[in-house]
Design a protein around this motif. Structure first.
Motif, PDB file in Angstrom:
ATOM      1  N   PRO A 192      23.485 -21.614 -12.085  1.00 36.14           N
ATOM      2  CA  PRO A 192      23.555 -21.400 -13.529  1.00 36.14           C
ATOM      3  C   PRO A 192      22.731 -22.423 -14.297  1.00 36.14           C
ATOM      4  CG  PRO A 192      25.561 -22.447 -12.756  1.00 36.14           C
ATOM      5  CD  PRO A 192      24.736 -22.129 -11.537  1.00 36.14           C
ATOM      6  N   ASN A 224      25.784 -15.834 -11.321  1.00 37.82           N
ATOM      7  CA  ASN A 224      25.829 -17.182 -11.900  1.00 37.82           C
ATOM      8  C   ASN A 224      24.622 -17.468 -12.775  1.00 37.82           C
ATOM      9  OD1 ASN A 224      28.236 -17.684 -10.673  1.00 37.82           O
ATOM     10  ND2 ASN A 224      27.470 -19.197  -9.230  1.00 37.82           N
ATOM     11  N   GLY A 225      23.444 -17.062 -12.319  1.00 38.68           N
ATOM     12  CA  GLY A 225      22.242 -17.291 -13.120  1.00 38.68           C
ATOM     13  C   GLY A 225      22.247 -16.506 -14.416  1.00 38.68           C
ATOM     14  N   LEU A 236      24.898 -15.759 -16.236  1.00 39.48           N
ATOM     15  CA  LEU A 236      25.740 -16.508 -17.157  1.00 39.48           C
ATOM     16  C   LEU A 236      25.046 -17.784 -17.629  1.00 39.48           C
ATOM     17  CD1 LEU A 236      29.119 -15.923 -15.360  1.00 39.48           C
ATOM     18  CD2 LEU A 236      28.427 -14.981 -17.563  1.00 39.48           C
ATOM     19  N   GLY A 237      24.363 -18.464 -16.721  1.00 36.82           N
ATOM     20  CA  GLY A 237      23.624 -19.668 -17.096  1.00 36.82           C
ATOM     21  C   GLY A 237      22.514 -19.377 -18.087  1.00 36.82           C
ATOM     22  N   GLU A 291      24.062 -18.846 -21.477  1.00 36.64           N
ATOM     23  CA  GLU A 291      24.532 -20.115 -22.022  1.00 36.64           C
ATOM     24  C   GLU A 291      23.368 -20.997 -22.488  1.00 36.64           C
ATOM     25  OE1 GLU A 291      26.191 -23.250 -19.395  1.00 36.64           O
ATOM     26  OE2 GLU A 291      27.989 -22.993 -20.613  1.00 36.64           O
ATOM     27  N   TRP A 343      33.692 -18.411 -14.810  1.00 35.69           N
ATOM     28  CA  TRP A 343      32.365 -18.886 -14.417  1.00 35.69           C
ATOM     29  C   TRP A 343      32.338 -20.412 -14.318  1.00 35.69           C
ATOM     30  CZ3 TRP A 343      28.838 -21.485 -17.784  1.00 35.69           C
ATOM     31  CH2 TRP A 343      27.600 -21.750 -17.206  1.00 35.69           C
ATOM     32  N   THR A 358      31.291 -22.661 -11.097  1.00 32.30           N
ATOM     33  CA  THR A 358      30.193 -23.630 -11.084  1.00 32.30           C
ATOM     34  C   THR A 358      30.685 -25.042 -10.846  1.00 32.30           C
ATOM     35  OG1 THR A 358      30.204 -23.796 -13.500  1.00 32.30           O
ATOM     36  CG2 THR A 358      28.665 -22.242 -12.528  1.00 32.30           C
TER      37      THR A 358
END
Length: 115
Positions: free
Chosen positions: A33, A63-64, A66-67, A70, A106, A110
């Motif tokens: 992320p 995960n990426g 969501l990252g 963000e 998430w 992480t």
């Protein structure tokens, strides 16, 4: 303008970018992320995307995504897996709570990867 397709080097997992004259789409974001925003900007020299698609909830794809969201990279739409429709009622009735829960899940994931 012609269309183009780019595989973004995210390490573990997948991240693909497609652009044509009308739309640009990112499909998945890899496992990290923290790295995706830099990888996205380095590979594409962009700070925005029209549509982000998360194909499924495995960490090396989601995960990426969501990252990226963000990170502040601008995005018009986010498409989630169809099997998440069981949560659609929660999303419609309490969108803030739904996204807070998603974000908390998430962060837990992480944090466990970092620790």
């Amino acid at each position: 303008m012609t269309s183009h397709f780019t595989a973004i080097p995210v390490g573990q997992g997948d991240a693909f970018f497609y652009k044509d004259a009308d739309t640009c789409v990112l499909v998945d974001g890899g496992r990290s992320p923290h790295a995706i925003a830099h990888q996205f900007q380095s590979a594409l020299s962009r700070t925005d995307v029209d549509i982000v698609i998360c194909t499924h909830n495995d960490a090396d794809h989601a995960n990426g995504v969501l990252g990226l969201l963000e990170s502040g990279i601008q995005c018009r739409e986010v498409w989630l897996p169809g099997r998440w429709t069981e949560r659609l009622k929660d999303l419609l009735e309490n969108p803030h709570g739904f996204f807070a829960e998603l974000y908390d899940d998430w962060r837990e994931e992480t944090d466990s990867l970092d620790g």
